[in-house]
Design a protein around this motif. Structure first.
Motif, PDB file in Angstrom:
ATOM      1  N   GLU A   1       0.840  -1.195   0.000  1.00 50.59           N
ATOM      2  CA  GLU A   1       0.000   0.000   0.000  1.00 50.59           C
ATOM      3  C   GLU A   1       0.874   1.243   0.000  1.00 50.59           C
ATOM      4  N   GLU A   2       0.428   2.279  -0.668  1.00 43.20           N
ATOM      5  CA  GLU A   2       1.146   3.555  -0.643  1.00 43.20           C
ATOM      6  C   GLU A   2       1.067   4.146   0.759  1.00 43.20           C
ATOM      7  N   LYS A   3       2.176   4.683   1.235  1.00 42.04           N
ATOM      8  CA  LYS A   3       2.200   5.252   2.583  1.00 42.04           C
ATOM      9  C   LYS A   3       2.977   6.565   2.586  1.00 42.04           C
ATOM     10  N   TYR A   4       2.226   7.666   2.584  1.00 42.13           N
ATOM     11  CA  TYR A   4       2.785   9.010   2.696  1.00 42.13           C
ATOM     12  C   TYR A   4       2.374   9.569   4.062  1.00 42.13           C
TER      13      TYR A   4
ATOM     14  N   PHE B   1       3.239   1.863   9.912  1.00 44.39           N
ATOM     15  CA  PHE B   1       1.884   2.230  10.314  1.00 44.39           C
ATOM     16  C   PHE B   1       1.485   3.548   9.658  1.00 44.39           C
ATOM     17  N   GLY B   2       0.197   3.660   9.332  1.00 44.77           N
ATOM     18  CA  GLY B   2      -0.387   4.935   8.949  1.00 44.77           C
ATOM     19  C   GLY B   2       0.040   5.439   7.588  1.00 44.77           C
TER      20      GLY B   2
ATOM     21  N   LYS C   1      -4.656   2.114   5.161  1.00 47.96           N
ATOM     22  CA  LYS C   1      -5.494   1.417   6.142  1.00 47.96           C
ATOM     23  C   LYS C   1      -4.790   0.257   6.820  1.00 47.96           C
ATOM     24  N   THR C   2      -3.696  -0.205   6.244  1.00 50.89           N
ATOM     25  CA  THR C   2      -3.087  -1.444   6.732  1.00 50.89           C
ATOM     26  C   THR C   2      -1.848  -1.202   7.579  1.00 50.89           C
TER      27      THR C   2
ATOM     28  N   GLU D   1      -7.860   5.886  11.132  1.00 51.41           N
ATOM     29  CA  GLU D   1      -6.970   6.558  10.184  1.00 51.41           C
ATOM     30  C   GLU D   1      -5.962   7.417  10.935  1.00 51.41           C
ATOM     31  N   ARG D   2      -4.703   7.225  10.614  1.00 50.20           N
ATOM     32  CA  ARG D   2      -3.646   8.005  11.236  1.00 50.20           C
ATOM     33  C   ARG D   2      -2.600   8.347  10.176  1.00 50.20           C
ATOM     34  N   ARG D   3      -2.263   9.614  10.075  1.00 50.59           N
ATOM     35  CA  ARG D   3      -1.136  10.027   9.238  1.00 50.59           C
ATOM     36  C   ARG D   3      -0.410  11.168   9.940  1.00 50.59           C
ATOM     37  N   PHE D   4       0.862  11.338   9.613  1.00 47.12           N
ATOM     38  CA  PHE D   4       1.720  12.303  10.290  1.00 47.12           C
ATOM     39  C   PHE D   4       1.774  11.972  11.785  1.00 47.12           C
TER      40      PHE D   4
END
Length: 407
Positions: free
Chosen positions: A354-357, A371-372, A377-378, A398-401
């Motif tokens: 999965e793409e993860k930015y 993670f995130g 999602k994964t 959902e978690r990013r940054f």
């Protein structure tokens, strides 16, 4: 055909010692050798046989095969080797002594056996668990993830929004630094601490603040000091860096990076810091990387990554720095590359599923966990022994940054 393969594997497993000692073994390719080393056996001395076979296989064509030795060495269960065998045989082998990774593996195995695996992990600030802090849409939230049971549990909230902060684990004390309430601020230079050594840990705000407000910055531990580099202060991207001495409770400025960087990564390896990627705040993404040696007191460029990476994650594993995901300007990335500290070259690693930015990563038990990320999602992990990424489970939300740390 499946039954035939299974029968062959069963036969080899039962006779593994003889296979490892055979002259045919010396002709195997490295992938076949790895497969043999991963086989289980009921023989008590099988790990001694595995060690001797790896040494013999490598020396059979030493110039070409030496580069594979440390990867093969880590597949041996060193905890099963006697102290006599380690001292009289392994320690005296030139292939082992000339490899920092092999030496570290022996030290880890010895201490793990003497103290017990769980006690040793705790001493090293490691366990099977990972702490996940903040991120966009759940800035105050803190969770814990167990890599063995694949279970989530709640931890004390930070009580103040922390989007794109940075954090380190210093002797089971989680230092959470900087960040912002949201994309438009306000931006923080404050520091909070969660002491996991306490029976009922709570966030403590009574710590000295950083010299600068920092958002989308990066931090790392090196020789007992906490280093923070770059970020965004609300007006511009930063090249400034500072260090914190937890024993003296004091922040000090260090030499600026050669470039302004935010949304970058920072790791420590072999007594130096490595800053990777990010951007300068003007929508420019970079693939440059630089190294800071505290003994020299200055930043020096290392070879650039193959890909521009903004909002990437990075970890160190087996003498290599992994640059994971991020954004290249026109798209989010699932690609991964690693930098070998000996050869000073970047090589591609299989891409994530999965793409993860804007994700975050850490290492637990020799696996890289990620993670995130924006829309991700994964939870995925990478096993260098198989050179594959696997999806473990979905994120709790959902978690990013965000920040993730092994504890």
């Amino acid at each position: 055909m499946g039954d035939l393969v299974q029968a062959a594997e069963t036969f080899i497993s039962k006779n593994l010692g003889a296979v490892l000692k055979s002259s045919d073994f010396l002709q195997f390719g490295v992938d076949d050798v790895k497969s043999m080393l991963k086989l289980e056996s009921e023989q008590d001395s099988i790990d001694e046989d595995k060690y001797r076979s790896v040494v013999s296989w490598t020396k059979h064509d030493k110039d070409r095969r030496r580069k594979h030795f440390s990867d093969l060495f880590r597949l041996i269960q060193l905890e099963n080797l006697s102290n006599e065998f380690l001292n009289d045989v392994v320690h005296k082998e030139e292939l082992v002594g000339s490899s920092v990774e092999c030496t570290n593996l022996i030290i880890t195995a010895t201490l793990s056996r003497l103290l017990g695996a769980q006690v040793y992990k705790k001493m090293k600030g490691q366990s099977d668990e990972i702490i996940i802090i903040g991120g966009l849409s759940c800035e105050q939230s803190v969770a814990k993830f167990n890599t063995k049971t694949i279970q989530w549990s709640n931890m004390p909230d930070t009580n103040i929004a922390r989007m794109w902060p940075s954090a380190v684990n210093y002797n089971q004390q989680i230092l959470l630094m900087g960040g912002a309430e949201g994309l438009s601020g306000p931006y923080y230079n404050s520091v909070k601490m969660l002491d996991l050594n306490d029976e009922n840990p709570k966030w403590d705000s009574n710590l000295p603040s950083m010299g600068e407000k920092r958002f989308a910055f990066a931090s790392a531990l090196l020789d007992g000091l906490v280093y923070c580099a770059g970020g965004w202060n609300g007006n511009s991207s930063l090249s400034s860096c500072e260090s914190y001495n937890p024993e003296e409770r004091k922040w000090s400025s260090i030499r600026n990076m050669n470039e302004k960087r935010n949304s970058h990564a920072l790791v420590s390896a072999r007594g130096s810091l490595y800053a990777l990627g990010g951007g300068d705040g003007s929508y420019t993404k970079t693939n440059t990387a630089e190294c800071y040696d505290p003994r020299k007191g200055k930043w020096e460029y290392i070879p650039p990554m193959k890909t521009c990476r903004y909002g990437l994650a990075a970890v160190v594993l087996n003498n290599e720095i992994y640059a994971i995901g991020g954004n290249a300007g026109s798209k989010n990335l699932s690609s991964v590359e690693k930098y070998n500290l000996d050869t000073k070259t970047w090589i591609d690693v299989p891409s994530m599923n999965e793409e993860k930015y804007g994700g975050s990563a850490c290492v637990v038990d020799g696996l890289i966990w990620v993670f995130g990320g924006y829309g991700a999602k994964t939870v995925e992990f990478y096993d260098p022994a198989t050179n594959k990424w696997q999806v473990s489970t979905n994120m709790d939300r959902e978690r990013r940054f965000l920040c993730v740390l092994s504890i």
